[in-house]
Write a protein that holds these residues in place. Structure first.
Motif, PDB file in Angstrom:
ATOM      1  N   ALA A 170       0.816  -1.212   0.000  1.00 49.40           N
ATOM      2  CA  ALA A 170       0.000   0.000   0.000  1.00 49.40           C
ATOM      3  C   ALA A 170       0.851   1.263   0.000  1.00 49.40           C
ATOM      4  CB  ALA A 170      -0.922   0.000   1.223  1.00 49.40           C
ATOM      5  N   GLY A 171       2.107   1.153  -0.395  1.00 45.75           N
ATOM      6  CA  GLY A 171       2.989   2.305  -0.340  1.00 45.75           C
ATOM      7  C   GLY A 171       2.979   3.143  -1.590  1.00 45.75           C
ATOM      8  N   GLY A 172       2.044   2.967  -2.478  1.00 51.34           N
ATOM      9  CA  GLY A 172       2.003   3.739  -3.712  1.00 51.34           C
ATOM     10  C   GLY A 172       2.113   2.823  -4.915  1.00 51.34           C
ATOM     11  N   SER A 173       2.314   3.414  -6.092  1.00 55.69           N
ATOM     12  CA  SER A 173       2.412   2.633  -7.326  1.00 55.69           C
ATOM     13  C   SER A 173       3.646   1.752  -7.293  1.00 55.69           C
ATOM     14  CB  SER A 173       2.488   3.566  -8.529  1.00 55.69           C
ATOM     15  OG  SER A 173       1.335   4.385  -8.608  1.00 55.69           O
ATOM     16  N   LEU A 174       3.501   0.561  -7.828  1.00 52.46           N
ATOM     17  CA  LEU A 174       4.633  -0.354  -7.951  1.00 52.46           C
ATOM     18  C   LEU A 174       4.499  -1.070  -9.287  1.00 52.46           C
ATOM     19  CD1 LEU A 174       7.129  -1.566  -6.559  1.00 52.46           C
ATOM     20  CD2 LEU A 174       5.642  -3.399  -5.729  1.00 52.46           C
ATOM     21  N   TYR A 175       5.363  -0.733 -10.218  1.00 54.28           N
ATOM     22  CA  TYR A 175       5.349  -1.371 -11.530  1.00 54.28           C
ATOM     23  C   TYR A 175       6.211  -2.633 -11.494  1.00 54.28           C
ATOM     24  CZ  TYR A 175       3.452   3.057 -13.277  1.00 54.28           C
ATOM     25  OH  TYR A 175       2.673   4.158 -13.500  1.00 54.28           O
ATOM     26  N   THR A 176       5.744  -3.663 -12.188  1.00 55.60           N
ATOM     27  CA  THR A 176       6.445  -4.944 -12.169  1.00 55.60           C
ATOM     28  C   THR A 176       6.518  -5.532 -13.566  1.00 55.60           C
ATOM     29  OG1 THR A 176       5.572  -5.373  -9.935  1.00 55.60           O
ATOM     30  CG2 THR A 176       6.496  -7.243 -11.129  1.00 55.60           C
ATOM     31  N   ASP A 177       7.687  -6.076 -13.891  1.00 56.61           N
ATOM     32  CA  ASP A 177       7.865  -6.833 -15.130  1.00 56.61           C
ATOM     33  C   ASP A 177       8.282  -8.240 -14.728  1.00 56.61           C
ATOM     34  OD1 ASP A 177       8.544  -6.568 -18.322  1.00 56.61           O
ATOM     35  OD2 ASP A 177       9.891  -7.967 -17.295  1.00 56.61           O
ATOM     36  N   ARG A 178       7.453  -9.251 -15.065  1.00 54.21           N
ATOM     37  CA  ARG A 178       7.716 -10.635 -14.670  1.00 54.21           C
ATOM     38  C   ARG A 178       8.040 -11.481 -15.893  1.00 54.21           C
ATOM     39  NH1 ARG A 178       3.478  -9.161 -11.156  1.00 54.21           N
ATOM     40  NH2 ARG A 178       3.955  -9.531  -8.939  1.00 54.21           N
ATOM     41  N   ARG A 179       9.022 -12.362 -15.741  1.00 53.06           N
ATOM     42  CA  ARG A 179       9.394 -13.307 -16.800  1.00 53.06           C
ATOM     43  C   ARG A 179       9.670 -14.664 -16.150  1.00 53.06           C
ATOM     44  NH1 ARG A 179       8.708 -10.183 -21.634  1.00 53.06           N
ATOM     45  NH2 ARG A 179       8.831  -8.039 -20.814  1.00 53.06           N
ATOM     46  N   GLU A 180       9.249 -15.725 -16.829  1.00 55.22           N
ATOM     47  CA  GLU A 180       9.520 -17.083 -16.352  1.00 55.22           C
ATOM     48  C   GLU A 180       9.928 -17.956 -17.517  1.00 55.22           C
ATOM     49  OE1 GLU A 180       6.557 -18.882 -13.938  1.00 55.22           O
ATOM     50  OE2 GLU A 180       6.313 -17.149 -12.612  1.00 55.22           O
ATOM     51  N   ARG A 181      10.849 -18.884 -17.261  1.00 61.19           N
ATOM     52  CA  ARG A 181      11.307 -19.811 -18.301  1.00 61.19           C
ATOM     53  C   ARG A 181      11.559 -21.176 -17.678  1.00 61.19           C
ATOM     54  NH1 ARG A 181      11.380 -17.663 -23.523  1.00 61.19           N
ATOM     55  NH2 ARG A 181      12.881 -19.307 -24.023  1.00 61.19           N
ATOM     56  N   THR A 182      11.169 -22.230 -18.400  1.00 60.46           N
ATOM     57  CA  THR A 182      11.591 -23.574 -18.039  1.00 60.46           C
ATOM     58  C   THR A 182      12.994 -23.771 -18.601  1.00 60.46           C
ATOM     59  OG1 THR A 182       9.329 -24.411 -18.068  1.00 60.46           O
ATOM     60  CG2 THR A 182      11.112 -26.033 -18.257  1.00 60.46           C
ATOM     61  N   VAL A 183      13.894 -24.296 -17.790  1.00 58.29           N
ATOM     62  CA  VAL A 183      15.306 -24.365 -18.161  1.00 58.29           C
ATOM     63  C   VAL A 183      15.739 -25.815 -18.284  1.00 58.29           C
ATOM     64  CG1 VAL A 183      17.646 -23.676 -17.535  1.00 58.29           C
ATOM     65  CG2 VAL A 183      15.706 -22.201 -16.942  1.00 58.29           C
ATOM     66  N   ASP A 184      16.366 -26.141 -19.401  1.00 57.49           N
ATOM     67  CA  ASP A 184      16.872 -27.492 -19.629  1.00 57.49           C
ATOM     68  C   ASP A 184      18.262 -27.628 -19.001  1.00 57.49           C
ATOM     69  OD1 ASP A 184      17.227 -30.061 -20.516  1.00 57.49           O
ATOM     70  OD2 ASP A 184      17.854 -29.453 -22.546  1.00 57.49           O
ATOM     71  N   ALA A 185      18.290 -27.541 -17.683  1.00 58.18           N
ATOM     72  CA  ALA A 185      19.550 -27.607 -16.946  1.00 58.18           C
ATOM     73  C   ALA A 185      19.229 -27.858 -15.488  1.00 58.18           C
ATOM     74  CB  ALA A 185      20.344 -26.311 -17.107  1.00 58.18           C
ATOM     75  N   SER A 186      20.233 -28.219 -14.727  1.00 56.97           N
ATOM     76  CA  SER A 186      20.035 -28.412 -13.297  1.00 56.97           C
ATOM     77  C   SER A 186      19.890 -27.057 -12.617  1.00 56.97           C
ATOM     78  CB  SER A 186      21.230 -29.162 -12.693  1.00 56.97           C
ATOM     79  OG  SER A 186      22.391 -28.351 -12.763  1.00 56.97           O
ATOM     80  N   ARG A 187      19.349 -27.074 -11.427  1.00 58.19           N
ATOM     81  CA  ARG A 187      19.243 -25.825 -10.677  1.00 58.19           C
ATOM     82  C   ARG A 187      20.638 -25.280 -10.339  1.00 58.19           C
ATOM     83  NH1 ARG A 187      15.322 -27.368  -5.904  1.00 58.19           N
ATOM     84  NH2 ARG A 187      16.359 -29.355  -6.228  1.00 58.19           N
ATOM     85  N   GLU A 188      21.588 -26.190 -10.106  1.00 58.79           N
ATOM     86  CA  GLU A 188      22.953 -25.740  -9.809  1.00 58.79           C
ATOM     87  C   GLU A 188      23.554 -24.989 -10.988  1.00 58.79           C
ATOM     88  OE1 GLU A 188      21.899 -29.173  -7.284  1.00 58.79           O
ATOM     89  OE2 GLU A 188      21.875 -28.833  -9.451  1.00 58.79           O
TER      90      GLU A 188
END
Length: 509
Positions: free
Chosen positions: A342-360
């Protein structure tokens, strides 16, 4: 007088522990058997240092008497290693106020000694003719000496050590310019000092007798012009001889623009450095040697100091850098993480990708971002944003990284700073570029419902005023290229990156 007599460890307060000298002084004090308390505006920035578990960290600011008073309780020696360089036209008043508070609270708490690292001033030059930077450093020394607490003021000129602003300026000017037209100050005589000697003298000053209340000039064994320093640096670094032509027309202001153009050091720091070189800065006395023992091999000469610094850089063992401390005025408001914030306007840009690799493997790419590795999207756009920031007086994109592979909370990373890092899961960066608002960039490593590696990226912007809203909407058309490209290319890089080695020598993906 012997400044290193054996005795029980002292309780030491270190201000500026997130900075270049303070971050290196703390482990030296611990190694000498002292107990250390650090006063920091943002204690979290110290948590990932190797010595963090061995010290007491308290939140506070040297301009707030109540926090300084709390930090001084039970302290024997208080190190004053902060200054307001780069805060704008009012920095001298800020320095003056902070020094007075520090001295007053040290006296009230019964502190036995204050130790301050200031700047070496030229002999015979009235203080009114000094650069604002040097004049303020000198005034702080006078205030602390008059505080009623025995005080040691160490005055150094150019400090040579891996990651110092002076060394970075020397290094990049010499390496990037085989031929250069330079200002007259390159022929000014300077007495540089190795950072190892600065730390040795800071530690040794803790045990000075109570009747010592004075300044000491400190420097290495060599007195050189800046031109000679560049010539000798080139030889030590294995570079071809440099062609240096001094001219009388480059003022300190123009010089700082030239330094900011060629080196990672921004103009706000380059200007006081170049202004300080207008006058000869050579030690007028060496009385410190009678107070702090001189071990074999010290003081370290210029050539050896450069070799040691270069070796640290090449071995990626730079423990602190000139950019370790946040620039004055950098935002410190908490991240608005609540979706219903509730602190005012907050703009957000979100991106997600499935990755063909280990988390490490994905984490290795994320933790290695920035610096020489770049930002995995539209390099020209990032470079242009960096140049615009430098033109506006910001830090720009060329601060790089302290370590090529590892990050820790508080590290500067180009024009970002590491605000939060949870290894293997989260990297949160806070923007330190000039913006009409606050900005963050978050990168997450997760696992989806099918057990696949998932990369999640979030850019947030909290605008300040109408200009802030206009800024977001003016750049939002480029987000698909910049942020979308970043997510896509990070996923591709992770797919090409092996993860950690297993015990049998294989790698996991």
């Amino acid at each position: 007088m012997n400044g290193d007599e054996a005795g029980p460890g002292l309780s030491c307060l270190v201000t500026g522990a997130t900075g270049y000298i303070g971050g290196r002084l703390v482990p030296e004090l611990l190694a000498a058997g002292h107990r250390v308390r650090c006063l920091a505006r943002s204690p979290d920035k110290l948590r990932d240092h190797p010595w963090a578990g061995e010290v007491e960290v308290v939140a506070g600011d040297v301009t707030r008497a109540e926090s300084v008073a709390a930090a001084m309780r039970g302290v024997d020696v208080a190190y004053y290693l902060v200054h307001a360089l780069g805060t704008g036209s009012g920095f001298e008043e800020t320095d003056r106020t902070a020094a007075r508070i520090f001295g007053e609270q040290a006296r009230a708490a019964g502190v036995r000694r204050i130790v301050y690292l200031g700047g070496l001033t030229p002999a015979g030059v009235p203080e009114r003719q000094l650069s604002p930077h040097l004049r303020s450093r000198s005034e702080v020394g006078h205030i602390l000496l008059d505080s009623g607490v025995p005080t040691t003021v160490l005055r150094a000129a150019v400090i040579i050590g891996s990651g110092s602003a002076s060394f970075e300026m020397l290094r990049y000017l010499t390496e990037r310019l085989p031929a250069m037209v330079t200002p007259r100050w390159v022929r000014t005589r300077i007495q540089p000092i190795a950072v190892r000697d600065v730390l040795r003298l800071l530690v040794g000053s803790a045990r000075m007798p109570d009747d010592v209340n004075r300044t000491f000039d400190i420097g290495g064994p060599d007195v050189l012009t800046y031109q000679e320093m560049m010539v000798r640096y080139a030889a030590i670094a294995g570079l071809p001889p440099r062609v240096i032509v001094p001219v009388p027309v480059l003022t300190p202001g123009l010089s700082s623009l030239w330094v900011a153009l060629v080196t990672p050091v921004p103009g706000s720091i380059a200007r006081p450095l170049t202004e300080s070189l207008r006058h000869e800065v050579v030690c007028g006395e060496h009385d410190i040697d009678r107070c702090v023992p001189v071990p074999p091999g010290h003081p370290i000469g210029f050539d050896e100091a450069v070799r040691l610094a270069l070796q640290r850089v090449r071995d990626a063992q730079v423990t602190t850098r000139w950019s370790s401390a946040s620039p004055p005025g950098a935002p410190s408001d908490p991240l608005p993480t609540d979706p219903d914030w509730a602190g005012g306007s907050l703009y957000t840009d979100r991106r997600e990708r499935t990755v063909d690799a280990s988390r490490e493997a994905l984490w290795r790419v994320i933790e290695g971002i920035g610096g020489d590795n770049g930002w995995y999207s539209f390099p020209l756009a990032w470079a242009a944003r960096g140049w615009l920031d430098r033109l506006a007086g910001g830090v720009g994109l060329r601060r790089g990284r302290r370590d090529a592979e590892r990050l820790r909370a508080g590290d500067s990373l180009d024009f970002w700073r590491v605000e939060e890092i949870e290894p293997g899961y989260l990297l949160r960066l806070r923007a330190e570029m000039r913006l009409p608002g606050l900005a963050w960039l978050e990168m997450y490593v997760e696992r989806d419902e099918q057990g696949r590696t998932r990369y999640r990226q979030r850019a947030l912007f909290h605008p300040h005023g109408l200009l802030g809203h206009a800024y977001w909407w003016s750049v939002s058309p480029f987000h698909a290229v910049v942020f979308g490209g970043m997510a896509r290319n990070i996923a591709k890089a992770a797919a090409r990156t092996p993860a950690v080695d297993t015990e049998d020598g294989a790698t996991t993906r």
